[in-house]
Design a protein around this motif. Structure first.
Motif, PDB file in Angstrom:
ATOM      1  N   ALA A   1       0.848  -1.194   0.000  1.00  0.00           N
ATOM      2  CA  ALA A   1       0.000   0.000   0.000  1.00  0.00           C
ATOM      3  C   ALA A   1       0.879   1.238   0.000  1.00  0.00           C
ATOM      4  N   GLY A   2       0.521   2.249  -0.797  1.00  0.00           N
ATOM      5  CA  GLY A   2       1.245   3.508  -0.826  1.00  0.00           C
ATOM      6  C   GLY A   2       0.716   4.482   0.207  1.00  0.00           C
ATOM      7  N   VAL A   3       1.564   5.392   0.662  1.00  0.00           N
ATOM      8  CA  VAL A   3       1.198   6.360   1.692  1.00  0.00           C
ATOM      9  C   VAL A   3      -0.034   7.173   1.296  1.00  0.00           C
ATOM     10  N   ALA A   4      -0.097   7.613   0.040  1.00  0.00           N
ATOM     11  CA  ALA A   4      -1.179   8.509  -0.387  1.00  0.00           C
ATOM     12  C   ALA A   4      -2.518   7.799  -0.537  1.00  0.00           C
ATOM     13  N   PHE A   5      -2.548   6.490  -0.472  1.00  0.00           N
ATOM     14  CA  PHE A   5      -3.767   5.685  -0.435  1.00  0.00           C
ATOM     15  C   PHE A   5      -4.771   6.085  -1.518  1.00  0.00           C
ATOM     16  N   GLY A   6      -4.303   6.132  -2.755  1.00  0.00           N
ATOM     17  CA  GLY A   6      -5.193   6.380  -3.877  1.00  0.00           C
ATOM     18  C   GLY A   6      -5.546   7.829  -4.120  1.00  0.00           C
ATOM     19  N   ARG A   7      -4.857   8.764  -3.443  1.00  0.00           N
ATOM     20  CA  ARG A   7      -5.209  10.167  -3.583  1.00  0.00           C
ATOM     21  C   ARG A   7      -4.218  10.946  -4.449  1.00  0.00           C
ATOM     22  N   THR A   8      -3.349  10.264  -5.145  1.00  0.00           N
ATOM     23  CA  THR A   8      -2.380  10.983  -5.964  1.00  0.00           C
ATOM     24  C   THR A   8      -2.045  10.190  -7.213  1.00  0.00           C
ATOM     25  N   LYS A   9      -1.395  10.862  -8.166  1.00  0.00           N
ATOM     26  CA  LYS A   9      -0.887  10.236  -9.381  1.00  0.00           C
ATOM     27  C   LYS A   9       0.621  10.441  -9.452  1.00  0.00           C
ATOM     28  N   ILE A  10       1.284   9.541 -10.134  1.00  0.00           N
ATOM     29  CA  ILE A  10       2.740   9.596 -10.296  1.00  0.00           C
ATOM     30  C   ILE A  10       3.077  10.060 -11.708  1.00  0.00           C
ATOM     31  N   MET A  11       3.794  11.173 -11.814  1.00  0.00           N
ATOM     32  CA  MET A  11       4.344  11.637 -13.085  1.00  0.00           C
ATOM     33  C   MET A  11       5.791  11.154 -13.152  1.00  0.00           C
ATOM     34  N   ALA A  12       6.095  10.295 -14.096  1.00  0.00           N
ATOM     35  CA  ALA A  12       7.425   9.684 -14.189  1.00  0.00           C
ATOM     36  C   ALA A  12       8.369  10.594 -14.959  1.00  0.00           C
ATOM     37  N   LEU A  13       9.410  11.075 -14.288  1.00  0.00           N
ATOM     38  CA  LEU A  13      10.369  12.007 -14.882  1.00  0.00           C
ATOM     39  C   LEU A  13      11.760  11.399 -14.759  1.00  0.00           C
ATOM     40  N   LYS A  14      12.179  10.702 -15.793  1.00  0.00           N
ATOM     41  CA  LYS A  14      13.398   9.891 -15.759  1.00  0.00           C
ATOM     42  C   LYS A  14      14.613  10.680 -16.234  1.00  0.00           C
ATOM     43  N   PHE A  15      15.606  10.806 -15.341  1.00  0.00           N
ATOM     44  CA  PHE A  15      16.879  11.391 -15.790  1.00  0.00           C
ATOM     45  C   PHE A  15      18.066  10.618 -15.219  1.00  0.00           C
ATOM     46  N   LEU A  16      17.788   9.562 -14.462  1.00  0.00           N
ATOM     47  CA  LEU A  16      18.844   8.707 -13.919  1.00  0.00           C
ATOM     48  C   LEU A  16      18.845   7.388 -14.681  1.00  0.00           C
ATOM     49  N   CYS A  17      19.978   7.032 -15.254  1.00  0.00           N
ATOM     50  CA  CYS A  17      20.047   5.845 -16.109  1.00  0.00           C
ATOM     51  C   CYS A  17      21.242   4.972 -15.747  1.00  0.00           C
ATOM     52  N   GLY A  18      21.232   3.775 -16.301  1.00  0.00           N
ATOM     53  CA  GLY A  18      22.344   2.867 -16.112  1.00  0.00           C
ATOM     54  C   GLY A  18      22.248   2.115 -14.800  1.00  0.00           C
ATOM     55  N   PRO A  19      23.135   1.157 -14.585  1.00  0.00           N
ATOM     56  CA  PRO A  19      23.073   0.313 -13.386  1.00  0.00           C
ATOM     57  C   PRO A  19      23.291   1.070 -12.083  1.00  0.00           C
ATOM     58  N   LEU A  20      24.025   2.192 -12.138  1.00  0.00           N
ATOM     59  CA  LEU A  20      24.299   2.970 -10.929  1.00  0.00           C
ATOM     60  C   LEU A  20      23.310   4.111 -10.742  1.00  0.00           C
ATOM     61  N   GLY A  21      22.446   4.331 -11.696  1.00  0.00           N
ATOM     62  CA  GLY A  21      21.457   5.389 -11.565  1.00  0.00           C
ATOM     63  C   GLY A  21      22.056   6.780 -11.595  1.00  0.00           C
ATOM     64  N   ASN A  22      22.944   7.040 -12.551  1.00  0.00           N
ATOM     65  CA  ASN A  22      23.565   8.355 -12.673  1.00  0.00           C
ATOM     66  C   ASN A  22      22.823   9.222 -13.694  1.00  0.00           C
ATOM     67  N   GLY A  23      22.909  10.518 -13.490  1.00  0.00           N
ATOM     68  CA  GLY A  23      22.288  11.454 -14.420  1.00  0.00           C
ATOM     69  C   GLY A  23      23.033  12.766 -14.412  1.00  0.00           C
ATOM     70  N   TYR A  24      22.488  13.745 -15.108  1.00  0.00           N
ATOM     71  CA  TYR A  24      23.141  15.040 -15.256  1.00  0.00           C
ATOM     72  C   TYR A  24      22.274  16.151 -14.697  1.00  0.00           C
ATOM     73  N   THR A  25      22.945  17.168 -14.159  1.00  0.00           N
ATOM     74  CA  THR A  25      22.235  18.298 -13.565  1.00  0.00           C
ATOM     75  C   THR A  25      21.290  18.950 -14.565  1.00  0.00           C
ATOM     76  N   ALA A  26      21.751  19.104 -15.791  1.00  0.00           N
ATOM     77  CA  ALA A  26      20.912  19.742 -16.808  1.00  0.00           C
ATOM     78  C   ALA A  26      19.606  18.987 -16.992  1.00  0.00           C
ATOM     79  N   ASP A  27      19.674  17.658 -16.948  1.00  0.00           N
ATOM     80  CA  ASP A  27      18.464  16.872 -17.130  1.00  0.00           C
ATOM     81  C   ASP A  27      17.553  16.945 -15.910  1.00  0.00           C
ATOM     82  N   SER A  28      18.128  17.102 -14.713  1.00  0.00           N
ATOM     83  CA  SER A  28      17.286  17.311 -13.540  1.00  0.00           C
ATOM     84  C   SER A  28      16.540  18.643 -13.652  1.00  0.00           C
ATOM     85  N   ILE A  29      17.205  19.639 -14.240  1.00  0.00           N
ATOM     86  CA  ILE A  29      16.549  20.933 -14.472  1.00  0.00           C
ATOM     87  C   ILE A  29      15.426  20.769 -15.485  1.00  0.00           C
TER      88      ILE A  29
END
Length: 547
Positions: free
Chosen positions: A297-325
């Protein structure tokens, strides 16, 4: 009559064509242009800037291409005009070089931020370029090399968590292993909301309603426990290859990916599918469908939606500041309520461009929930965990606590720079391919606070980000084990947060009797030194000796 029918048919076709095109009055979130960084070295050479309809494909071997983030002191509202100014500044900064770079330079225009991300040709040093550009140009306010950031998670744990007593127990089979929910009185909070609103607490019936959390990480949008909780861009038609809503992104149904694997980190598309599991784990704690006889069960208990914003990639989950912006900018433009940020870096200075993007989100009434980091670091010291330690009002910095209510050994801390703690060890949540795992880290603690913020906002959407932040901090449960390690001296408490009638957060001032002993010692020592000095001076004066 036939002519009339023909005229009507022509009008209908014309109207349908107009309707299918993006609105001309809507400014895209991101647009692109290109220019040659150094063309031929001719005097008074004018930059040749041209607009692009989309991001061009990367040339072979460009995976490690350098990027810089630029903001002008007086930015033009139109991207091409900014590109011309940037081109002049960069050409001047490289005028002393003997090498002529003929490759075209792609510029990503972050239109709502009036900021630009410039891909430099291979062989051009980003740091040196920025340093020279700031020296020779009086038009550039910010010029920073793009930086690598990483997830704030620790190693994964698979041991079972102990069962906790609950007031309201969802029928999700793995919920009994979600010790963190009991630790912050989450079941009691759900029961209170259910009683207050006189409704059945059925996640399957209410999932996806209310607030939107931009998970600046990613998530498996096909996971059985998440698929119904994913945000859907209603202005976009899936799979038609057209930017239907005119925001600069094609087929961005659930969000966007600014990277697509470790070998080509700057290629973006509308498929923010998770690769390593980190983002899906965070998303599950926030919004996994509750009471559906599936997983957790999620904390928000059905009261929210998830917008997926992917900028971390690869096995270590690295990304770039520009992409976070880019991701923050997208979240603002597309109406997210808040963002959950389980990533960052340890350093001596904050990136001003990143802070500008967070400040822009703050102006749009967005909270920025951020992981404090896992380096066992005092974030009050010279090295801080960014962006969590940035001094912006809309940030809530989150440390990780154990089941016993103590600081997790790895968690960063700071009496002034970390706001509050949340469960962050042996956290059971969703991972890709319909599975579930336990992980640890301040990455895992952050979604508890993000989910609680979404839940509180769903109670009254008219609240400001300050209202939500004050409610979360003022109702935290103070613990002796966390005293002196964060601003609130405790861990978030969901029941107190949802039941608080008038929550205002003001840091507690120590009463006189609790004045630090070492401060009294300093005052006493100073007085003693002054007294001895007076005695010595009097002695010298009356005895006519010198010292």
């Amino acid at each position: 009559m036939a002519q009339l029918v023909g005229i009507v048919w022509t009008l209908l076709v014309a109207l349908s064509l107009v309707a299918s095109q993006p609105s001309a009055n809507k400014t895209p979130v991101v647009s692109y242009s290109t220019f040659s960084l150094v063309s031929d070295g001719a005097a008074n050479d004018q930059p040749r800037v041209r607009a692009l309809s989309s991001l061009p494909p990367r040339p072979a071997g460009a995976a490690g291409i350098h990027r810089i983030i630029v903001k002008l002191k007086h930015p033009h509202t139109e991207g091409l005009a900014r590109a011309e100014t940037i081109s002049r500044a960069l050409q001047a900064s490289l005028s002393a070089e003997t090498t002529v770079h003929t490759a075209e330079t792609t510029v990503h225009h972050l239109n709502s931020l009036s900021m630009d991300v410039v891909d430099l040709p291979l062989g051009v040093d980003a740091a040196a370029t920025c340093e020279a550009a700031l020296l020779v140009s009086d038009e550039i306010d910010i010029c920073e090399p793009d930086a690598v950031v990483a997830t704030a998670s620790g190693r994964r744990l698979r041991a079972r968590a102990a069962q906790e007593p609950n007031r309201f127990v969802p029928d999700d089979p793995i919920f009994k292993e979600q010790w963190g929910m009991a630790s912050i009185d989450m079941p009691e909070a759900w029961a209170f909301l259910s009683e207050q609103q006189q409704e059945t607490a059925s996640g399957a019936d209410s999932v996806g309603k209310g607030t939107v959390v931009g998970v600046i990480d990613t998530g498996d949008y096909t996971h059985p426990d998440l698929k119904d909780a994913m945000w859907v861009n209603q202005g976009e038609i899936a799979g038609n290859g057209i930017d239907d809503d005119g925001n600069g992104f094609v087929d961005d149904i659930h969000g966007w990916a600014w990277c697509d694997g470790s070998e080509n980190p700057h290629i973006g598309d509308g498929d923010p599918m998770d690769e390593g599991g980190h983002g899906t784990h965070c998303a599950g704690t926030i919004a996994a469908t509750a009471n559906n006889q599936e997983g957790i069960a999620g904390v928000a208990f059905g009261r929210t939606k998830i917008m997926a914003l992917k900028f971390l990639c690869g096995p270590l989950g690295n990304g770039y500041t520009a992409d976070s912006i880019h991701a923050i900018n997208y979240a603002v433009a597309m109406g997210a309520t808040l963002t959950s940020n389980s990533w960052g870096y340890l350093g001596f200075t904050a990136y001003r461009a990143l802070e500008e993007a967070i400040r822009k989100a703050e102006e749009a009434n967005m909270l920025f929930i951020a992981a404090a980091g896992n380096e066992y670091n005092d974030n009050d010291g010279p090295r801080k965990g960014y962006p969590a330690s940035s001094e912006l009002d809309s940030i809530i910095s989150v440390g990780a606590a154990t089941k016993e209510g103590e600081k997790a050994w790895f968690s960063n801390y700071g009496l002034e720079s970390v706001d509050v703690f949340a469960p962050g060890t042996r956290i059971a949540s969703t991972v890709p391919n319909g599975k579930y795992e336990k992980m640890q880290g301040t990455s895992m603690a952050t979604p508890f606070v993000a989910g609680l913020a979404a839940l509180l906002w769903s109670m009254d959407p008219a609240q400001s980000y300050r209202d939500i932040k004050h409610r979360i901090l003022s109702t935290s449960e103070k613990m002796d084990s966390l005293e002196g390690l964060c601003v609130t001296g405790g861990q978030v408490n969901a029941l107190k947060a949802v039941t608080c009638a008038d929550c205002k957060w003001t840091p507690t001032e120590l009463p006189m009797e609790e004045f630090a002993w070492h401060q009294w010692a300093l005052l006493g020592g100073g007085a003693a030194v002054l007294f001895v000095g007076v005695l010595v001076t009097c002695y010298c004066l009356f005895s006519r000796k010198t010292i």
